[in-house]
Design an enzyme around this catalytic site. Structure first.
Site, PDB file in Angstrom:
ATOM      1  N   ASP A  42       0.788  -1.231   0.000  1.00  0.00           N
ATOM      2  CA  ASP A  42       0.000   0.000   0.000  1.00  0.00           C
ATOM      3  C   ASP A  42       0.824   1.287   0.000  1.00  0.00           C
ATOM      4  O   ASP A  42       1.807   1.405   0.747  1.00  0.00           O
ATOM      5  CB  ASP A  42      -0.884   0.053   1.250  1.00  0.00           C
ATOM      6  CG  ASP A  42      -1.793  -1.140   1.393  1.00  0.00           C
ATOM      7  OD1 ASP A  42      -1.795  -2.001   0.498  1.00  0.00           O
ATOM      8  OD2 ASP A  42      -2.491  -1.212   2.411  1.00  0.00           O
ATOM      9  N   ARG A 168      -7.473   0.164  11.771  1.00  0.00           N
ATOM     10  CA  ARG A 168      -6.242   0.460  11.037  1.00  0.00           C
ATOM     11  C   ARG A 168      -6.423   1.511   9.932  1.00  0.00           C
ATOM     12  O   ARG A 168      -7.511   1.873   9.561  1.00  0.00           O
ATOM     13  CB  ARG A 168      -5.672  -0.806  10.428  1.00  0.00           C
ATOM     14  CG  ARG A 168      -6.582  -1.592   9.484  1.00  0.00           C
ATOM     15  CD  ARG A 168      -5.867  -2.864   9.055  1.00  0.00           C
ATOM     16  NE  ARG A 168      -6.662  -3.737   8.209  1.00  0.00           N
ATOM     17  CZ  ARG A 168      -7.443  -4.712   8.660  1.00  0.00           C
ATOM     18  NH1 ARG A 168      -7.573  -4.913   9.963  1.00  0.00           N
ATOM     19  NH2 ARG A 168      -8.117  -5.491   7.805  1.00  0.00           N
ATOM     20  N   ASP A 169      -5.251   1.916   9.419  1.00  0.00           N
ATOM     21  CA  ASP A 169      -5.096   2.726   8.204  1.00  0.00           C
ATOM     22  C   ASP A 169      -5.617   4.151   8.359  1.00  0.00           C
ATOM     23  O   ASP A 169      -6.497   4.602   7.614  1.00  0.00           O
ATOM     24  CB  ASP A 169      -5.781   2.051   7.013  1.00  0.00           C
ATOM     25  CG  ASP A 169      -5.371   0.602   6.827  1.00  0.00           C
ATOM     26  OD1 ASP A 169      -4.273   0.241   7.284  1.00  0.00           O
ATOM     27  OD2 ASP A 169      -6.155  -0.176   6.248  1.00  0.00           O
ATOM     28  N   GLU A 224     -10.780  -1.322   4.423  1.00  0.00           N
ATOM     29  CA  GLU A 224      -9.402  -0.906   4.643  1.00  0.00           C
ATOM     30  C   GLU A 224      -9.124   0.417   3.928  1.00  0.00           C
ATOM     31  O   GLU A 224      -9.860   0.844   3.044  1.00  0.00           O
ATOM     32  CB  GLU A 224      -8.436  -1.968   4.109  1.00  0.00           C
ATOM     33  CG  GLU A 224      -8.509  -3.301   4.825  1.00  0.00           C
ATOM     34  CD  GLU A 224      -7.355  -4.201   4.436  1.00  0.00           C
ATOM     35  OE1 GLU A 224      -6.698  -4.709   5.353  1.00  0.00           O
ATOM     36  OE2 GLU A 224      -7.119  -4.388   3.233  1.00  0.00           O
TER      37      GLU A 224
END
Length: 497
Positions: A42, A168-169, A224
């Site tokens: 990513d 997350r992220d 995500e």
């Protein structure tokens, strides 16, 4: 902030310089970013800071497989020529011992750059789980120190019923009043994704501000890599859902990308339109940036999780590419994409044909190469007797080729790489439903050594695919079932061919 000596990071920096320095330039793409060495996934921390574009990325310098997530780092003046900087983060703290996962970047009030990322550690004895928290590091555009009070967000900041193992992220931005905001992906007990909004006055002290948006079951499970930004009078939300089911010809990648367009009242996002971001095989986890001249530009990981271990990739000392940066627009509520305009500065050796009659197979002098830009316009030669199929074969030699084909009676465009030289069967093709224009279609094709990106009908849709074929396979040919007329303009790019 206290200075510390990071031995894991110093070792990674020494290793990547030694290993990356021996990889020949010609074994990489000409203008798509790859890792200095090892594995890339990513994009992270896509930002403009101190006169340069910065792009960090999920990174394992030690192998071409996913493991031990670091942050790699590169900078550019034009988003096409990249200079590697030393790795920015290594998994060396108690809260990120299993990896420094995806995140983003912003500039602090004092001019330093803030990186916000997901730190992951394993907990739970024999049945280990990945406990995920949000952490920050501060630096000068090259060297970064992790905050001594990390993590800045942990499970105590989660609303009731959300999993600390899927949190997350963070995508961070700063509003006009100076307040920092971030949106973070999380998961409910039923495994459906939810996006949480947090606020901070300084980038370090974060408070929960509410649910920005949540999955109602239409778009896979966990969401995500969110991104959230205004564009052309609307707000746009990007998510990369896991385990999506297709809807017609939308959302065929399982782990794919979704663009939601709508309105934002300062608390909650309301969806008005949804679509895939990329209709090809290889695209995931995009991030965007607002350039100094006001353009919204996106870049994504040009890969598919289901093809990461296919035979052929392990023969290279690097794995993973970033997509061509793309400028984003909204037209009638729909996302449009165009290649970043700086690409036109690096054109050379123009070859142009008009009103070429295709009726069978044809090659054209000067239309070949693996680092090239092609602008193609197709239309029926006789409206009363329409053609049934057009095919462009590329990366072609006597044995291998990949295909881009169009069936106007179905309005279907297809990428197919099953004859590109892979040793095993994996995801070889994708089809895209395009607007019916009675056999007329515009294809803007960007070829690099190991990829193809096609922008369809002025960027209304995009299809992306990586290819394995040796870069010496340069042939391009055209095949038609029935008679059609083709206009084509071809440029070499970056004086590569």
């Amino acid at each position: 902030m206290r200075e510390t000596v990071n031995h894991s990071l110093l070792f990674a920096r020494a290793y990547e310089q030694a290993a990356g320095g021996i990889i020949p330039r010609e074994s990489r793409p000409a203008f798509h970013l790859t890792p200095l060495t090892g594995w890339m996934n990513d994009p992270n921390g896509f930002s403009y800071y101190h006169g340069q574009y910065h792009l960090f990325y999920q990174y394992n310098p030690y192998d071409t497989e996913w493991d031990a997530m670091h942050w790699g780092h590169a900078v550019s003046h034009d988003l096409l020529h990249w200079t590697y900087l030393p790795a920015a983060l290594a998994p060396d703290a108690w809260y990120d011992s299993f990896g420094c996962f995806s995140g983003s970047a912003a500039e602090l009030a004092d001019g330093r750059q803030l990186l916000m990322y997901t730190g992951v550690r394993q907990v739970g004895g024999d049945s280990k789980k990945e406990y995920q928290t949000q952490c920050v590091a501060v630096g000068n555009g090259k060297d970064y120190q992790k905050y001594e009070m990390n993590p800045v967000l942990d499970s105590s900041a989660l609303p009731e019923g959300l999993s600390p193992y899927d949190f997350r992220d963070p995508k961070i931005w700063r509003s006009e009043d100076g307040m920092f905001h971030c949106v973070i992906g999380a998961r409910r007990k039923d495994k459906r994704g939810v996006l949480l909004h947090y606020e901070s006055p300084d980038g370090f002290d974060w408070q929960y501000a509410g649910v920005l948006a949540e999955n109602d079951g239409r778009f896979g499970l966990m969401w995500e890599c969110p991104d959230f930004f205004p564009l052309d009078g609307k707000h746009v939300l990007f998510v990369s859902p896991q385990d999506m089911l297709p809807e017609g010809f939308e959302y065929h990648n399982g782990n794919g990308t979704v663009c939601l367009t709508g309105t934002f009242d300062g608390k909650r996002f309301t969806e008005e339109h949804n679509q895939a971001i990329d209709y090809g095989i290889d695209f995931y986890a995009p991030q965007t940036i607002l350039t100094p001249d006001g353009r919204r530009v996106m870049i994504g990981w040009m890969q598919n999780w289901d093809t990461c271990k296919t035979t052929g990739y392990e023969e290279r000392p690097w794995f993973g590419q970033m997509s061509l940066p793309r400028e984003l627009f909204l037209k009638n509520g729909r996302l449009y994409q165009q290649p970043i305009r700086e690409l036109s500065l690096y054109r050379s050796r123009k070859t142009e044909y008009r009103d070429v009659l295709l009726d069978g197979e044809k090659t054209l002098k000067g239309i070949d190469g693996r680092v090239a830009e092609l602008d193609i316009r197709l239309r029926p030669a006789d409206a009363a007797d329409p053609y049934t199929k057009f095919t462009m074969n590329f990366a072609q030699n006597g044995k291998y080729y990949s295909m881009l084909s169009y069936r106007p009676y179905e309005s279907l465009l297809k990428i197919d790489r099953k004859f590109s030289g892979s040793r095993r069967a994996f995801i070889h093709q994708r089809r895209c439903q395009v607007a019916d224009r009675q056999g007329e279609i515009r294809l803007h094709v960007i070829l690099d050594r190991f990829s193809m990106e096609v922008f369809i009908n002025e960027g209304e849709q995009v299809m992306t695919a990586t290819i394995l074929t040796d870069a010496a396979a340069r042939g391009i040919s055209f095949v038609s079932d029935g008679k059609l007329l083709m206009d084509i303009t071809k440029y070499s790019l970056f004086d590569e061919e």
